[in-house]
Design a protein around this motif. Structure first.
Motif, mmCIF file in Angstrom:
data_model
loop_
_atom_site.group_PDB
_atom_site.id
_atom_site.type_symbol
_atom_site.label_atom_id
_atom_site.label_comp_id
_atom_site.label_asym_id
_atom_site.label_seq_id
_atom_site.Cartn_x
_atom_site.Cartn_y
_atom_site.Cartn_z
ATOM 1 N N ILE A 65 0.910 -0.987 0.030
ATOM 2 C CA ILE A 65 -0.394 -0.066 0.034
ATOM 3 C C ILE A 65 0.957 1.621 0.262
ATOM 4 C CG2 ILE A 65 -1.750 1.166 1.428
ATOM 5 C CD1 ILE A 65 -2.624 -1.784 2.086
ATOM 6 N N ALA A 66 1.885 1.187 0.450
ATOM 7 C CA ALA A 66 2.937 2.868 0.779
ATOM 8 C C ALA A 66 3.807 2.525 -0.305
ATOM 9 C CB ALA A 66 3.539 2.173 2.614
ATOM 10 N N GLU A 67 3.937 1.964 -1.507
ATOM 11 C CA GLU A 67 5.057 1.508 -2.483
ATOM 12 C C GLU A 67 3.872 1.847 -3.263
ATOM 13 O OE1 GLU A 67 7.803 -1.111 -4.966
ATOM 14 O OE2 GLU A 67 7.345 -1.667 -2.730
ATOM 15 N N LEU A 103 -3.772 11.254 3.224
ATOM 16 C CA LEU A 103 -4.054 10.077 4.259
ATOM 17 C C LEU A 103 -5.141 10.750 4.838
ATOM 18 C CD1 LEU A 103 -5.161 6.711 4.163
ATOM 19 C CD2 LEU A 103 -3.396 6.567 5.794
ATOM 20 N N GLU A 104 -6.777 10.976 5.359
ATOM 21 C CA GLU A 104 -7.911 11.652 6.199
ATOM 22 C C GLU A 104 -8.269 10.966 7.133
ATOM 23 O OE1 GLU A 104 -10.297 13.656 3.789
ATOM 24 O OE2 GLU A 104 -8.758 15.164 2.821
ATOM 25 N N ASN A 145 4.112 3.413 10.237
ATOM 26 C CA ASN A 145 4.673 4.420 10.333
ATOM 27 C C ASN A 145 4.751 4.212 8.062
ATOM 28 O OD1 ASN A 145 5.258 5.884 12.031
ATOM 29 N ND2 ASN A 145 6.439 3.790 12.814
ATOM 30 N N ALA A 146 5.567 3.426 7.554
ATOM 31 C CA ALA A 146 5.283 3.502 6.031
ATOM 32 C C ALA A 146 4.224 3.591 5.405
ATOM 33 C CB ALA A 146 5.499 1.627 5.654
ATOM 34 N N ILE A 147 2.828 3.198 5.944
ATOM 35 C CA ILE A 147 1.499 3.538 5.228
ATOM 36 C C ILE A 147 1.426 5.663 5.373
ATOM 37 C CG2 ILE A 147 -0.799 4.078 5.178
ATOM 38 C CD1 ILE A 147 -0.538 0.818 5.700
ATOM 39 N N LEU A 148 2.420 5.537 6.625
ATOM 40 C CA LEU A 148 1.971 7.366 6.926
ATOM 41 C C LEU A 148 3.047 8.083 6.078
ATOM 42 C CD1 LEU A 148 1.461 7.067 10.845
ATOM 43 C CD2 LEU A 148 -0.207 7.901 9.319
#
Length: 278
Positions: A178-180, A210-211, A201-204
């Motif tokens: 998802i992060a990538e 992102l809300e 943390n990678a997603i953030l």
């Protein structure tokens, strides 16, 4: 005394087509094809309008010939379908048929059938470049989420609900995919996912728009360091692992029901990767 008069009866066949259209749009696709189009000729004409099938709702569980009915609805849309909701039916051939005929699809909500394969499922997404909203409920199939993200660059909403944990993937595989590949996400739901603080943390770090974030029952998240502060400052609507699931639309397996499943499917994991049980 004046006698009371009965209200005039309505001849549904004489309604203006635009009013009939507005009424029938409130029905599910199954109700339109099984019932509404059989009422009269004028209703049948309205029910064949491609605009009736821009949004296809196949959630009714009272019939068995879903495959034929779904294909018919897709054909009637004449390529104009933008949203489809499917539950508990379908296979690779049907899903391939849908995406071949509906390259403009924007929203897909799917409770996956055991007849679908991971390869067939992922391959279909290469033909959905305009997809923005994806919701998947599955508990048995491991698929390449990274490939889906690469094929659907416009995704802004992802709801990935996995009531049974995969025993063959690393904890943060899905989170890192998802992060990538999904930097435009605004709404992310990872219900009962195995991601850890590292994956979150990678997603953030990478999903800067992102809300809304729902990580209920993601019990590998411990909010070490400043992670909870990052979430609180960045996310407008945050649902934490221990938050209530009362509004969750699917069945939730409680801890007391865990013994109904295989023992090795009941792992949760500490931050160092070591497993523990419910």
């Amino acid at each position: 005394m004046a006698s009371s008069s009965s209200p005039p009866s309505v001849n549904w066949a004489d309604l203006p087509p635009e009013l009939t259209f507005s009424i029938l749009l409130r029905l599910s696709t199954v109700e339109i094809l099984k019932n509404a189009q059989l009422v009269c000729r004028s209703w049948r004409r309205v029910c064949k309008d491609p605009w009736m099938f821009r949004k296809i709702d196949m959630r009714n569980n009272s019939i068995f010939d879903y495959d034929r009915m779904c294909r018919h609805a897709v054909d009637l849309s004449e390529g104009g379908m933008v949203e489809i909701n499917m539950e508990h039916f379908g296979n690779d051939a049907l899903f391939s048929y849908i995406v071949e005929k509906s390259s403009n699809l924007r929203c897909l909500r799917l409770e996956m059938s055991h007849l679908q394969t991971a390869e067939g499922f992922v391959n279909a997404f290469t033909k959905l470049p305009f997809l923005e909203d994806l919701e998947i409920l599955h508990g048995f199939l491991e698929f390449d989420l990274k490939s889906i993200g690469q094929s659907c660059p416009l995704l802004t909403t992802l709801k990935l609900n996995s009531p049974c944990f995969s025993r063959h993937m690393s904890l943060d595989d899905e989170a890192l995919a998802i992060a990538e590949t999904m930097p435009k996400l605004r709404h992310l739901e990872l219900f009962e996912n195995r991601l850890t603080d590292s994956g979150l943390n990678a997603i953030l770090d990478n999903c800067l728009h992102l809300e809304h974030l729902d990580i209920r029952r993601c019990f590998n998240i411990n909010f070490f360091g400043d992670l909870e502060k990052r979430c609180s400052e960045r996310i407008r609507d945050l649902k934490r692992p221990d938050d209530s699931t009362a509004d969750y639309p699917f069945d939730v397996i409680s801890d007391t029901d865990a013994d109904l499943f295989e023992v090795d499917s009941l792992f949760y994991y500490d931050s160092d990767g070591s497993p523990y049980y419910f």
